[in-house]
Design a protein around this motif. Structure first.
Motif, PDB file in Angstrom:
ATOM      1  N   LEU A  55      32.065  37.892  41.030  1.00  0.00           N
ATOM      2  CA  LEU A  55      32.611  37.598  39.714  1.00  0.00           C
ATOM      3  C   LEU A  55      33.777  38.519  39.365  1.00  0.00           C
ATOM      4  CD1 LEU A  55      32.456  36.001  37.096  1.00  0.00           C
ATOM      5  CD2 LEU A  55      30.774  37.641  36.262  1.00  0.00           C
ATOM      6  N   ASP A  56      33.703  39.773  39.772  1.00  0.00           N
ATOM      7  CA  ASP A  56      34.797  40.710  39.482  1.00  0.00           C
ATOM      8  C   ASP A  56      36.101  40.267  40.147  1.00  0.00           C
ATOM      9  OD1 ASP A  56      32.953  42.150  38.095  1.00  0.00           O
ATOM     10  OD2 ASP A  56      32.589  43.597  39.699  1.00  0.00           O
ATOM     11  N   ALA A  57      35.976  39.725  41.361  1.00  0.00           N
ATOM     12  CA  ALA A  57      37.191  39.266  42.047  1.00  0.00           C
ATOM     13  C   ALA A  57      37.755  38.018  41.388  1.00  0.00           C
ATOM     14  CB  ALA A  57      36.896  38.996  43.516  1.00  0.00           C
ATOM     15  N   LEU A  58      36.903  37.137  40.866  1.00  0.00           N
ATOM     16  CA  LEU A  58      37.382  35.925  40.202  1.00  0.00           C
ATOM     17  C   LEU A  58      38.146  36.232  38.924  1.00  0.00           C
ATOM     18  CD1 LEU A  58      34.349  33.498  40.613  1.00  0.00           C
ATOM     19  CD2 LEU A  58      36.541  33.386  41.779  1.00  0.00           C
ATOM     20  N   THR A  59      37.718  37.249  38.205  1.00  0.00           N
ATOM     21  CA  THR A  59      38.390  37.596  36.954  1.00  0.00           C
ATOM     22  C   THR A  59      39.756  38.219  37.182  1.00  0.00           C
ATOM     23  OG1 THR A  59      37.245  39.732  36.942  1.00  0.00           O
ATOM     24  CG2 THR A  59      36.201  37.909  35.748  1.00  0.00           C
ATOM     25  N   GLU A  60      40.083  38.631  38.400  1.00  0.00           N
ATOM     26  CA  GLU A  60      41.346  39.286  38.693  1.00  0.00           C
ATOM     27  C   GLU A  60      42.334  38.363  39.397  1.00  0.00           C
ATOM     28  OE1 GLU A  60      40.469  42.723  40.950  1.00  0.00           O
ATOM     29  OE2 GLU A  60      39.445  43.761  39.303  1.00  0.00           O
ATOM     30  N   ARG A  61      41.947  37.134  39.615  1.00  0.00           N
ATOM     31  CA  ARG A  61      42.851  36.206  40.291  1.00  0.00           C
ATOM     32  C   ARG A  61      43.009  34.928  39.483  1.00  0.00           C
ATOM     33  NH1 ARG A  61      39.720  34.201  45.628  1.00  0.00           N
ATOM     34  NH2 ARG A  61      39.713  36.468  45.971  1.00  0.00           N
ATOM     35  N   MET A  62      44.065  34.141  39.816  1.00  0.00           N
ATOM     36  CA  MET A  62      44.307  32.872  39.151  1.00  0.00           C
ATOM     37  C   MET A  62      43.425  31.800  39.778  1.00  0.00           C
ATOM     38  SD  MET A  62      47.891  30.786  38.650  1.00  0.00           S
ATOM     39  CE  MET A  62      48.047  30.514  40.416  1.00  0.00           C
ATOM     40  N   ILE A  63      42.549  31.230  38.963  1.00  0.00           N
ATOM     41  CA  ILE A  63      41.640  30.213  39.468  1.00  0.00           C
ATOM     42  C   ILE A  63      42.346  28.859  39.562  1.00  0.00           C
ATOM     43  CG2 ILE A  63      39.458  29.019  39.035  1.00  0.00           C
ATOM     44  CD1 ILE A  63      38.476  31.498  37.619  1.00  0.00           C
ATOM     45  N   GLY A  64      43.236  28.556  38.618  1.00  0.00           N
ATOM     46  CA  GLY A  64      43.941  27.281  38.617  1.00  0.00           C
ATOM     47  C   GLY A  64      45.114  27.318  37.666  1.00  0.00           C
TER      48      GLY A  64
END
Length: 279
Positions: A55-64
Motif C-alpha cells: 500500500l505504501d508503494a501505491l500511494t507514491e505512484r500514479m495509479i491512472g
C-alpha cells in the motif's frame, strides 16, 4: 421341528454368504481408480503474488489518469486564419484603430500567431486645438504593423453559453506575449538602398523618415520614433465544435526596450477581437 431347524441354518449361513460375495466382487484397478490428493491447509495460493504491491508503494505512484472533456482539441489543429480588429488606447488625444489578417498554429502547449494589420490614426477636436499651441503629444501616424504573438494556456474547459440553443464551446484562457514591428509607407522615399536596408532593422526611425512623415501626421502630434514594440496581456479563445473561433484580447505595451527605441508613449493598452476558422 424341521421348520425351526431350517430357519436356524439360513441365519447361520447368511453372514458367510455376504462375506464371500464381497471377496468375489471385482476390485478397481490402480489405473482406473480416481486419485485423490489430501488438501494441504498450510499451503497458500501464490498465483497473484507477482502482481501484489504494498500500500505504501501505491500511494507514491500514479495509479491512472483521468480524461478531460474537450469540445474542440485546438492542439491537433493544423492552421487557423481569421480577421482581427483592435482599438488602441494611447495616452494622447488621437484616435487609432487597426484591421488586419492573422494566421495561428499550435506548437505543443503554445499557440503561435502571425498577423499583419493596417493601423489608422486621425485627429480629434482636442488635437486640433492643441495644434494652435506650441505643445505636442507623442503619437504615431497611419502605418502597417507586423505582429508575432505567443500564447500559453492557463486554464481551459468546456463551457455552456447562457442561451440554451447556443452550442457548447471550448474556452481557453491564455497569457500572451507579442513582438510588433511598425512600417510607415513613404517614410523611406529618397533614401539609398544601403540606407533603406539599415533603417529597416534600426530600432527607431531616422531623421529622414521623421521628416518624410511630417506632412501625413495629424495636427498637434509629435511622431513617436519607436519602430519595435513589446506587448503582454491575456486572451480568451472560444472554439466552436465546427472549428470557428472568437478571441477577445487585452494587451499592454511593455517599455522594456524604451531606452533603445526612444518611445515617448509609455504604457498604453490595446483591445482587440479576432474571428476566424481553424482547420
Amino acid at each position: 421341528m424341521i421348520r425351526s431347524l431350517l430357519v436356524l441354518l439360513v441365519l447361520l449361513s447368511s453372514p458367510r454368504a455376504v462375506l464371500a460375495a464381497e471377496e468375489q466382487a471385482p476390485k478397481p484397478s490402480p489405473e482406473t481408480a480416481p486419485e485423490t490428493t489430501p488438501a494441504d491447509p498450510e499451503k497458500a495460493d501464490d498465483t497473484l503474488e507477482g502482481f501484489r504491491t504494498p500500500l505504501d508503494a501505491l500511494t507514491e505512484r500514479m495509479i491512472g489518469t483521468a480524461s478531460k472533456s474537450v469540445r474542440f482539441d485546438w492542439r491537433k489543429s493544423t492552421l487557423g486564419i481569421g480577421l482581427i480588429g483592435s482599438e488602441l488606447l494611447e495616452r494622447n488625444n488621437f484616435g487609432s484603430t487597426r484591421l488586419g489578417l492573422l494566421a495561428r498554429r499550435p506548437f505543443g502547449k503554445f499557440m503561435g500567431e502571425l498577423a499583419i494589420s493596417r493601423a489608422f490614426t486621425w485627429g480629434t477636436d482636442s488635437t486640433e486645438k492643441l495644434a494652435l499651441t506650441p505643445y505636442r503629444q507623442y503619437g504615431r501616424p497611419s502605418r502597417i504593423e507586423l505582429d508575432v504573438n505567443v500564447g500559453y494556456p492557463l486554464a481551459e474547459g468546456v463551457v455552456t453559453a447562457l442561451p440554451g440553443f447556443f452550442p457548447a464551446t471550448e474556452l481557453v484562457f491564455s497569457a500572451n506575449a507579442g513582438f510588433r514591428y511598425l512600417f510607415y509607407p513613404g517614410a523611406m522615399g529618397g533614401m539609398k538602398f544601403q540606407d533603406v536596408a539599415t533603417s529597416l532593422l534600426a530600432p527607431r526611425l531616422s531623421d529622414h523618415e521623421l521628416g518624410q512623415l511630417e506632412p501625413s501626421r495629424p495636427g498637434g502630434m509629435q511622431i513617436d520614433p519607436a519602430r519595435y514594440g513589446l506587448l503582454a496581456g491575456i486572451s480568451v479563445d472560444v472554439y466552436f465544435g465546427s472549428g470557428g473561433f472568437l478571441s477577445p484580447r487585452a494587451m499592454m505595451a511593455v517599455p522594456l526596450v524604451g531606452v533603445v527605441t526612444g518611445t515617448g508613449l509609455g504604457l498604453w493598452w490595446e483591445l482587440s477581437l479576432a474571428a476566424g476558422w481553424t482547420l
